[in-house]
Design a protein around this motif. Structure first.
Motif, short mmCIF file in Angstrom:
data_model
loop_
_atom_site.label_atom_id
_atom_site.label_comp_id
_atom_site.label_asym_id
_atom_site.label_seq_id
_atom_site.Cartn_x
_atom_site.Cartn_y
_atom_site.Cartn_z
N GLU A 1 22.57 2.13 -75.75
CA GLU A 1 23.77 2.16 -76.51
C GLU A 1 24.70 0.94 -75.88
N PHE A 2 24.41 0.52 -74.75
CA PHE A 2 25.21 -0.88 -74.31
C PHE A 2 24.81 -1.85 -74.93
N LEU A 3 23.45 -2.20 -75.17
CA LEU A 3 22.93 -3.41 -75.90
C LEU A 3 23.31 -3.13 -77.22
N THR A 4 23.60 -2.13 -77.96
CA THR A 4 23.99 -1.94 -79.34
C THR A 4 25.46 -2.55 -79.40
N LEU A 5 26.22 -2.13 -78.21
CA LEU A 5 27.56 -2.63 -78.40
C LEU A 5 27.74 -3.92 -78.19
N VAL A 6 27.07 -4.56 -77.03
CA VAL A 6 27.19 -5.80 -76.53
C VAL A 6 25.78 -6.59 -76.47
N PRO A 7 25.15 -6.86 -77.75
CA PRO A 7 23.86 -7.56 -77.53
C PRO A 7 23.83 -8.92 -76.92
N ASP A 8 25.02 -9.67 -76.77
CA ASP A 8 25.00 -10.96 -76.32
C ASP A 8 25.20 -10.79 -74.56
N CYS A 9 24.24 -9.99 -74.00
CA CYS A 9 24.06 -9.77 -72.68
C CYS A 9 22.75 -10.27 -71.86
N TRP A 10 23.05 -11.15 -70.95
CA TRP A 10 21.89 -11.66 -70.36
C TRP A 10 21.79 -11.71 -68.87
N ALA A 11 20.76 -11.07 -68.30
CA ALA A 11 20.64 -10.89 -66.90
C ALA A 11 19.65 -11.79 -66.13
N MET A 12 20.29 -12.64 -65.47
CA MET A 12 19.62 -13.75 -64.81
C MET A 12 18.85 -13.23 -63.54
N VAL A 13 17.39 -13.40 -63.46
CA VAL A 13 16.65 -12.91 -62.18
C VAL A 13 16.03 -13.95 -61.53
N ASN A 14 16.30 -14.40 -60.36
CA ASN A 14 15.66 -15.69 -59.75
C ASN A 14 14.37 -15.09 -58.73
N ASP A 15 13.36 -15.72 -59.51
CA ASP A 15 12.04 -15.54 -58.52
C ASP A 15 11.90 -13.92 -58.13
N GLN A 16 11.82 -13.98 -56.83
CA GLN A 16 11.32 -12.42 -56.39
C GLN A 16 12.68 -11.89 -55.90
N ASP A 17 13.74 -11.96 -56.49
CA ASP A 17 14.85 -11.40 -56.36
C ASP A 17 14.85 -9.70 -56.27
N PRO A 18 14.77 -9.15 -55.08
CA PRO A 18 14.54 -7.58 -55.20
C PRO A 18 15.55 -6.78 -55.63
N VAL A 19 17.00 -7.25 -55.80
CA VAL A 19 17.98 -6.30 -56.44
C VAL A 19 17.91 -5.90 -57.94
N PRO A 20 17.45 -6.61 -58.67
CA PRO A 20 17.20 -6.23 -60.19
C PRO A 20 16.30 -5.30 -60.36
N ARG A 21 15.35 -4.93 -59.26
CA ARG A 21 14.20 -4.06 -59.30
C ARG A 21 14.66 -2.68 -58.81
N ILE A 22 15.98 -2.59 -58.40
CA ILE A 22 16.59 -1.07 -57.69
C ILE A 22 17.72 -1.06 -58.49
N PRO A 23 18.34 0.38 -58.33
CA PRO A 23 17.57 1.69 -57.78
C PRO A 23 16.43 1.90 -58.83
N LYS A 24 15.36 2.63 -58.10
CA LYS A 24 14.25 3.34 -58.67
C LYS A 24 14.78 4.84 -59.41
N GLY A 25 13.81 5.27 -59.80
CA GLY A 25 14.08 6.48 -60.54
C GLY A 25 14.70 6.88 -61.83
N TRP A 26 13.97 6.11 -62.85
CA TRP A 26 14.61 6.35 -64.29
C TRP A 26 15.80 5.55 -64.39
#
Length: 519
Positions: A326-351
């Motif tokens: 739903e969020f991407l439908t409302l705000v398609p121009d959203c970009w999530a920058m991820v630097n190399d082995q940054d662990p934060v974008p991989r969490i939290p786990k569980g769906w």
């Protein structure tokens, strides 16, 4: 290769093994068949080859393929972005496939509902007029990304004893003069607002205090309000800690009311042609808050929704799949920058899922826009490196991507000219807060070609790759090793302290005394 194809192969292999186990080995003919190749195995693989030949055969390119290609492109400047998006709109408006389609699903981007749009198009004569009625596909803009990176730093630094130039941030956008800080003391949530005619920036601070850490660890889910379900009956759920930090004590209402006041008719941020462009950004926890704020603003103020853009840096996962869709439908121009082995974008786990179109970059100069699952698995070679989450590490990787545009291996088409044009618009090194290293930013190699200041017209005429001049110097091996050790020491100190307030690397280097190469 798609995951479903891998499942298909594994299924056929299991069936083949089961058939082989059922073969009567007492028969001479069976013995001969096994000696020269199992008949069931041959049949299974023959069927597999036939099916794959049908599934993967070359097909005529359609509008869906074009849109997928567009989603992986990058604009180096905001002017280039506007021109490309306008050209894309004209192509969509003039496409016969566009008019004949009932709907057009965009992977990771909004669905264009065709009956309503097509009705508008058929009533128009000129394609240029139709352009205004066609929803625009999102496009990553490097200039916007670098500018908002600086505003992420401002969100950390404004109101503290750490010196930072607010004036430089305001100078990045034409006519920007207004600024304001909106805070919630109980949760220690902070947003920095800056505005001028046609532009409004909202930057959220990331994890900086003990209260912010408590917010981060509340990883259970809660229904996003108003409570609702998607078409499959799944409830939209979000991270409890992020959502409470956003909604607590009326913080969200106060902030959105202020944004609506500034961006609304007669507001200080209103542009000459109508609503301003509203840019949300944030690092770490701030990125999660930016996603929640942009989604709520798009629902509360539909007139501003087409003008919303979100750029996050190292943002954690915010909600479940239905919420992200739903969020991407409302705000398609959203970009999530991820630097190399940054662990934060991989969490939290569980769906939990990442909100936004991912953009992977690293100090080696690689840039991957909307990577595939195979790309992500190949790149995530470790459990994560905490130092890669620091804003200083993001600055180094951004610089490395720009530098590699002048190389032969990783440069994008037109990337060298795009970087030179970008550098002529504003001080890139100061905006990335890398000017303290005296332009001696060093990656893993022993020497580097360093982009310093925009070249003059005479320098451009003298040559360089594709007519682009780059100021370069050779970094001595000893100096490079010392710089690398200093970067590691700074990053390790920042990671070990547990404080995410001091996210700058702060390299303290003396100006180089090595001779500069001649023209």
């Amino acid at each position: 290769m798609h995951a479903r194809h891998g499942t298909f192969i594994m299924g056929f292999m299991l069936i083949t093994i089961a058939i082989v186990q059922l073969i009567e080995i007492d028969s001479c003919w069976t013995y001969i068949a096994l000696q020269f190749g199992s008949v069931p195995t041959q049949v299974a693989f023959t069927m597999l080859v036939v099916i794959f030949a049908i599934l993967l055969k070359p097909r005529k390119r359609d509008l869906g393929h074009t849109l997928e290609d567009w989603s992986h492109e990058v604009a180096w400047t905001e002017e280039e972005r506007d021109e490309v998006l306008a050209d894309r709109a004209r192509q969509l408006a003039s496409s016969t496939e566009f008019e004949e389609s009932e709907f057009l699903p965009l992977p990771g981007l909004p669905t264009l509902h065709m009956p309503e749009v097509t009705g508008q198009l058929l009533s128009l004569v000129a394609v240029d007029e139709a352009e205004q009625h066609v929803p625009r596909v999102a496009m990553l803009c490097f200039e916007t990304m670098i500018k908002l990176f600086y505003f992420c730093r401002l969100a950390y630094r404004v109101g503290t004893d750490v010196p930072i130039s607010v004036e430089h941030g305001l100078s990045l956008f034409p006519g920007m003069v207004g600024q304001e800080v909106v805070e919630e003391v109980l949760t220690d949530t902070r947003a920095f607002l800056a505005w001028g005619p046609g532009t409004l920036v909202v930057s959220f601070r990331g994890t900086a205090t003990r209260k912010n850490i408590i917010t981060d660890i509340k990883i259970w889910k809660v229904a996003h309000q108003p409570r609702r379900r998607n078409k499959l009956g799944r409830t939209l759920l979000v991270h409890l800690g992020f959502y409470r930090a956003w909604r607590h004590n009326g913080f969200s209402e106060r902030l959105l009311a202020r944004v609506s006041e500034l961006a609304g008719p007669g507001g200080e941020a209103e542009g000459p042609d109508g609503p301003p462009r509203v840019l949300f950004t944030g690092h770490s926890l701030g990125g999660a808050l930016a996603v929640l704020a942009a989604g709520d603003l798009a629902r509360a103020a539909p007139a501003l929704a087409p003008r919303l853009s979100v750029y996050t840096f190292g943002a954690p996962r915010v909600g479940n799949g239905p919420f992200v869709q739903e969020f991407l439908t409302l705000v398609p121009d959203c970009w999530a920058m991820v630097n190399d082995q940054d662990p934060v974008p991989r969490i939290p786990k569980g769906w939990f899922h990442n909100a936004g179109n991912p953009v992977l970059l690293n100090p080696r100069g690689d840039l991957i826009i909307r990577p595939s699952e195979f790309d992500v698995i190949s790149i995530n070679t470790s459990g994560g490196v905490a130092a890669h989450h620091m804003l200083g590490a993001y600055a180094l990787s951004t610089y490395a991507v720009m530098k590699e545009q002048f190389g032969e291996d990783k440069g994008l088409p037109g990337g060298d000219a795009g970087v030179v044009t970008l550098a002529s618009h504003f001080d890139v090194m100061e905006t990335l807060t890398l000017s303290v290293v005296e332009n001696k930013v060093q990656d893993s190699s022993a020497s580097a070609a360093v982009l310093t200041t925009p070249p003059s017209q005479a320098e451009v005429q003298r040559g360089g790759k594709k007519g682009v001049a780059v100021a370069t110097r050779e970094v001595p091996k000893v100096e490079a090793d010392a710089l690398e050790r200093q970067v590691d020491a700074k990053e390790g100190s920042a990671a070990g302290s547990g404080s995410l307030t001091d996210v700058e690397l702060g390299l303290e280097l003396q100006p180089s005394t090595s001779p500069q190469p001649g023209p």
